[in-house]
Design a protein around this motif. Structure first.
Motif, PDB file in Angstrom:
ATOM      1  N   VAL A 193      23.856 -66.140  81.324  1.00 59.44           N
ATOM      2  CA  VAL A 193      24.254 -66.887  82.528  1.00 59.44           C
ATOM      3  C   VAL A 193      23.021 -67.196  83.364  1.00 59.44           C
ATOM      4  CG1 VAL A 193      25.631 -66.868  84.635  1.00 59.44           C
ATOM      5  CG2 VAL A 193      26.520 -65.778  82.557  1.00 59.44           C
ATOM      6  N   ILE A 194      22.835 -68.477  83.678  1.00 54.20           N
ATOM      7  CA  ILE A 194      21.778 -68.919  84.583  1.00 54.20           C
ATOM      8  C   ILE A 194      22.445 -69.207  85.924  1.00 54.20           C
ATOM      9  CG2 ILE A 194      19.950 -70.594  85.000  1.00 54.20           C
ATOM     10  CD1 ILE A 194      19.948 -71.150  81.975  1.00 54.20           C
ATOM     11  N   GLN A 195      22.180 -68.379  86.909  1.00 57.38           N
ATOM     12  CA  GLN A 195      22.864 -68.500  88.190  1.00 57.38           C
ATOM     13  C   GLN A 195      22.427 -69.760  88.931  1.00 57.38           C
ATOM     14  OE1 GLN A 195      25.296 -66.586  89.024  1.00 57.38           O
ATOM     15  NE2 GLN A 195      25.042 -64.966  87.481  1.00 57.38           N
ATOM     16  N   SER A 196      23.302 -70.253  89.769  1.00 52.58           N
ATOM     17  CA  SER A 196      22.952 -71.404  90.600  1.00 52.58           C
ATOM     18  C   SER A 196      21.893 -70.992  91.608  1.00 52.58           C
ATOM     19  CB  SER A 196      24.188 -71.934  91.339  1.00 52.58           C
ATOM     20  OG  SER A 196      24.692 -70.949  92.222  1.00 52.58           O
ATOM     21  N   ASN A 197      21.009 -71.932  91.942  1.00 53.48           N
ATOM     22  CA  ASN A 197      19.939 -71.685  92.912  1.00 53.48           C
ATOM     23  C   ASN A 197      19.569 -73.017  93.554  1.00 53.48           C
ATOM     24  OD1 ASN A 197      17.728 -70.949  94.407  1.00 53.48           O
ATOM     25  ND2 ASN A 197      16.624 -69.965  92.725  1.00 53.48           N
ATOM     26  N   PRO A 198      20.332 -73.449  94.553  1.00 48.98           N
ATOM     27  CA  PRO A 198      20.094 -74.765  95.168  1.00 48.98           C
ATOM     28  C   PRO A 198      18.678 -74.949  95.691  1.00 48.98           C
ATOM     29  CG  PRO A 198      22.205 -73.863  95.874  1.00 48.98           C
ATOM     30  CD  PRO A 198      21.495 -72.764  95.134  1.00 48.98           C
ATOM     31  N   GLU A 199      18.039 -73.863  96.172  1.00 51.13           N
ATOM     32  CA  GLU A 199      16.680 -73.988  96.692  1.00 51.13           C
ATOM     33  C   GLU A 199      15.708 -74.421  95.603  1.00 51.13           C
ATOM     34  OE1 GLU A 199      15.338 -73.890  99.539  1.00 51.13           O
ATOM     35  OE2 GLU A 199      16.916 -73.128 100.860  1.00 51.13           O
ATOM     36  N   GLN A 200      16.038 -74.108  94.337  1.00 47.98           N
ATOM     37  CA  GLN A 200      15.200 -74.486  93.208  1.00 47.98           C
ATOM     38  C   GLN A 200      15.844 -75.624  92.418  1.00 47.98           C
ATOM     39  OE1 GLN A 200      12.188 -73.376  92.447  1.00 47.98           O
ATOM     40  NE2 GLN A 200      12.112 -71.977  94.175  1.00 47.98           N
ATOM     41  N   GLU A 240      26.160 -72.807  88.246  1.00 46.95           N
ATOM     42  CA  GLU A 240      25.976 -71.774  87.232  1.00 46.95           C
ATOM     43  C   GLU A 240      26.114 -72.381  85.837  1.00 46.95           C
ATOM     44  OE1 GLU A 240      28.299 -67.923  87.390  1.00 46.95           O
ATOM     45  OE2 GLU A 240      29.223 -68.910  85.651  1.00 46.95           O
ATOM     46  N   THR A 241      25.228 -71.979  84.945  1.00 47.28           N
ATOM     47  CA  THR A 241      25.273 -72.470  83.566  1.00 47.28           C
ATOM     48  C   THR A 241      25.345 -71.289  82.610  1.00 47.28           C
ATOM     49  OG1 THR A 241      23.930 -74.399  84.148  1.00 47.28           O
ATOM     50  CG2 THR A 241      24.090 -73.844  81.812  1.00 47.28           C
ATOM     51  N   ALA A 242      26.279 -71.346  81.680  1.00 45.68           N
ATOM     52  CA  ALA A 242      26.393 -70.313  80.651  1.00 45.68           C
ATOM     53  C   ALA A 242      25.792 -70.838  79.352  1.00 45.68           C
ATOM     54  CB  ALA A 242      27.850 -69.924  80.435  1.00 45.68           C
ATOM     55  N   THR A 243      25.123 -69.960  78.615  1.00 48.40           N
ATOM     56  CA  THR A 243      24.549 -70.351  77.327  1.00 48.40           C
ATOM     57  C   THR A 243      25.075 -69.411  76.252  1.00 48.40           C
ATOM     58  OG1 THR A 243      22.603 -68.930  77.579  1.00 48.40           O
ATOM     59  CG2 THR A 243      22.446 -71.171  78.440  1.00 48.40           C
ATOM     60  N   MET A 244      25.382 -69.974  75.101  1.00 49.13           N
ATOM     61  CA  MET A 244      25.861 -69.155  73.993  1.00 49.13           C
ATOM     62  C   MET A 244      25.560 -69.857  72.673  1.00 49.13           C
ATOM     63  SD  MET A 244      30.001 -69.781  74.273  1.00 49.13           S
ATOM     64  CE  MET A 244      30.326 -68.521  73.046  1.00 49.13           C
ATOM     65  N   ARG A 245      25.627 -69.098  71.597  1.00 53.37           N
ATOM     66  CA  ARG A 245      25.342 -69.625  70.269  1.00 53.37           C
ATOM     67  C   ARG A 245      26.644 -69.671  69.471  1.00 53.37           C
ATOM     68  NH1 ARG A 245      20.437 -70.304  67.799  1.00 53.37           N
ATOM     69  NH2 ARG A 245      20.352 -70.241  65.510  1.00 53.37           N
ATOM     70  N   VAL A 246      26.991 -70.855  68.965  1.00 56.93           N
ATOM     71  CA  VAL A 246      28.217 -71.048  68.187  1.00 56.93           C
ATOM     72  C   VAL A 246      27.865 -71.752  66.888  1.00 56.93           C
ATOM     73  CG1 VAL A 246      30.512 -72.101  68.112  1.00 56.93           C
ATOM     74  CG2 VAL A 246      29.632 -71.181  70.273  1.00 56.93           C
ATOM     75  N   HIS A 247      28.210 -71.131  65.777  1.00 56.16           N
ATOM     76  CA  HIS A 247      27.944 -71.713  64.456  1.00 56.16           C
ATOM     77  C   HIS A 247      26.475 -72.118  64.290  1.00 56.16           C
ATOM     78  CE1 HIS A 247      32.481 -72.866  63.912  1.00 56.16           C
ATOM     79  NE2 HIS A 247      32.260 -71.571  63.839  1.00 56.16           N
ATOM     80  N   GLY A 248      25.584 -71.278  64.838  1.00 52.38           N
ATOM     81  CA  GLY A 248      24.157 -71.526  64.658  1.00 52.38           C
ATOM     82  C   GLY A 248      23.529 -72.464  65.658  1.00 52.38           C
ATOM     83  N   SER A 249      24.309 -73.020  66.580  1.00 49.55           N
ATOM     84  CA  SER A 249      23.782 -73.963  67.577  1.00 49.55           C
ATOM     85  C   SER A 249      23.916 -73.375  68.978  1.00 49.55           C
ATOM     86  CB  SER A 249      24.523 -75.308  67.507  1.00 49.55           C
ATOM     87  OG  SER A 249      24.347 -75.912  66.250  1.00 49.55           O
TER      88      SER A 249
END
Length: 539
Positions: free
Chosen positions: A25-32, A37-46
């Motif tokens: 999870v990449i938390q939201s940071n309006p100052e930057q 919030e963005t979630a990242t995961m790997r599914v079927h190799g991607s």
């Protein structure tokens, strides 16, 4: 939110008996300029990034937008580029283009923003770098309005102050590992982004004027040498050693290409040193002023007062790894030594007369990066490549040449990733880049000088590479002294300490010179030099 959706995906995969993965999870940071919030995961190799559709509104007196859930059209308009604002409808199996421009831009090879570029860039200034990365990755043209917005003072200041250096470094790394790093660096210089991207961590005034063009000229010089090297090697007719494009693209890893590009681009800054951030922070601790997490750094030793400016750019300005900063410096610094020993006016005119000891020492210093340092050393000897800040001035013709199109001879062997007709660092040399592209043709006559010089230096590089093989030096950095420390101490009648490194170095040099030497001969050599070496340390 993105994490909730990612968890649902994992639940679905589990019901199908398929492997599930952890969710980052990449938390939201309006100052930057990171608004959701963005979630990242790997599914079927991607790898997948999962984030909600969004819209934005500004409250009165605030420069930070409030992100809200939005419609597909609202979300598409807030994307960085039209080609990245396309949606795939899994229900209808169709691509949906809510900006009305994405598909046509993809087909036509055009980089542009859904909204006016200045609006898009102020929303997230990192998008300037993303536009450059995608243009250099695919050889797409940049819309003329992007060139104007990218040089906007407010946009550039926001890129320098609002965007984390980690995000900047990640984009630059993507450019340098891509198929056309020279095109990317060219666009950064034409957009006047050198200070915001590379010099943000340096003290004010540390970088002389016109530095960006000197850096670009140095990289263009490397490009010219690499292209000439590839063409000459192909023409040799040795099918087992021929390169379809250049060893830069066919044999180096993405990491090695990144190191070599950075080393060449930062070459004009080689002689610059600045106060070590670690040293400064240690002094702050002595004043009972504990550094904040943001201030903390691991660059160099805490006892080292000054460190190479190049390392600060890589580690602090681009927030790359310590090993990246150290390796870039190792390649560049070794290349500087190789330049004098192998290519400069004092170097032997006949390559075959270069001693095995001289060449072995250089390879032991560069280790597995010796070939990168060697080709960069040749580039440092190219006309117009200078080290700034030490009295050297960048020739006006080099600035004008850098502002124009690449001048390297095109590759004759073609190759992968669009390199046919281009050069190793400029895969899309013939691509029209709109207002950001070349402002004139190579008409000042210096391009001929660069190409002819590259041809001569590339021939010498090939000869030196051949000499390395002929002298069996390719793994010379793994060679150990014929005698161990205990044996040296017994022969030299010393008790160890710093003097041992001198004995070991001289013994390795002796081994390079006497390929068939025996252990008894090595012992006799140590006995012969013992008094001299001990006397040097006694002084």
């Amino acid at each position: 939110m993105g994490q909730d959706f990612a968890n649902k995906v994992n639940e679905y995969l589990a019901t199908k008996g398929e492997e599930t993965r952890g969710v980052g999870v990449i938390q939201s940071n309006p100052e930057q300029s990171k608004h959701l919030e963005t979630a990242t995961m790997r599914v079927h190799g991607s790898w997948l990034d999962l984030v909600n559709l969004r819209s934005e509104s500004y409250s009165e007196g605030s420069r930070i937008p409030e992100a809200r859930f939005g419609t597909p059209t609202q979300d598409a308009e807030r994307r960085d580029l039209t080609i990245n604002a396309l949606f795939y409808n899994i229900s209808t199996d169709t691509v949906e283009d809510f900006t009305g421009k994405g598909l046509s831009d993809l087909q036509g090879g055009l980089i542009r923003t859904p909204l006016p570029p200045r609006t898009t860039f102020l929303d997230d200034p990192l998008r300037i770098l993303r536009a450059v990365r995608f243009a250099s990755r695919f050889g797409f043209a940049l819309d003329d309005s992007i060139a104007t917005a990218a040089t906007d003072v407010t946009v550039q200041e926001n890129l320098r102050t609002k965007v984390s250096r980690e995000r900047v470094g990640k984009e630059v790394g993507g450019m340098l590992r891509g198929p056309s790093p020279g095109d990317a660096l060219t666009l950064l210089c034409r957009f006047e982004l050198f200070d915001a991207v590379f010099a943000s961590a340096l003290p004010s005034g540390a970088v002389p004027a016109q530095t960006s063009w000197g850096c670009l000229h140095a990289t263009r010089a490397l490009d010219a040498v690499l292209s000439a090297h590839a063409n000459l090697d192909d023409s040799a007719g040795d099918a087992g050693n021929a390169h379809s494009a250049s060893f830069f693209t066919t044999q180096l890893t993405g990491e090695e290409r990144e190191w070599l590009c950075l080393a060449s681009f930062l070459a004009p800054l080689h002689d610059g040193f600045v106060t070590n951030p670690s040293f400064v922070l240690e002094k702050e601790k002595e004043k009972d002023e504990e550094p904040t997490k943001k201030q903390q750094t691991k660059l160099g030793s805490k006892k080292t007062k000054h460190v190479p400016l190049v390392m600060v750019v890589v580690k602090e300005g681009l927030k790359m790894r310590n090993t990246d900063a150290e390796t870039v410096w190792q390649i560049l610094d070794t290349a500087g030594t190789m330049r004098g020993a192998l290519f400069g006016p004092d170097a032997p005119s006949d390559v075959s007369s270069i001693s095995r000891v001289t060449l072995g020492r250089l390879l032991r210093r560069a280790k597995t990066k010796w070939r990168l340092a060697l080709v960069l050393a040749a580039a440092l000897e190219m006309p117009g490549v200078v080290t700034l800040g030490q009295g050297a001035e960048l020739p006006p013709w080099a600035i004008e040449l850098a502002k124009g199109p690449p001048c390297a001879v095109h590759l004759t062997g073609g190759g992968e990733n669009g390199h046919g007709g281009g050069s190793p660092l400029h895969a899309f040399a013939a691509t029209s880049l709109g207002a950001s592209g070349p402002c004139r043709s190579d008409d000042n006559g210096k391009g001929v000088l660069v190409r002819s010089s590259a041809d001569g230096l590339a021939k010498r590089v090939l000869e030196i590479e051949g000499l390395v093989q002929a002298l069996d030096l390719n793994e010379s950095w793994t060679t150990k002294p014929m005698l161990d420390g205990r044996e040296i101490m017994q022969i030299a009648k010393c008790k160890g300490g710093p003097v041992m490194s001198s004995f070991s170095e001289r013994l390795v040099d002796w081994g390079l010179e006497h390929r068939d030497g025996t252990k008894e001969q090595a012992a006799a050599f140590v006995a012969e030099i013992a008094d001299q070496v001990k006397a040097e340390f006694a002084e």
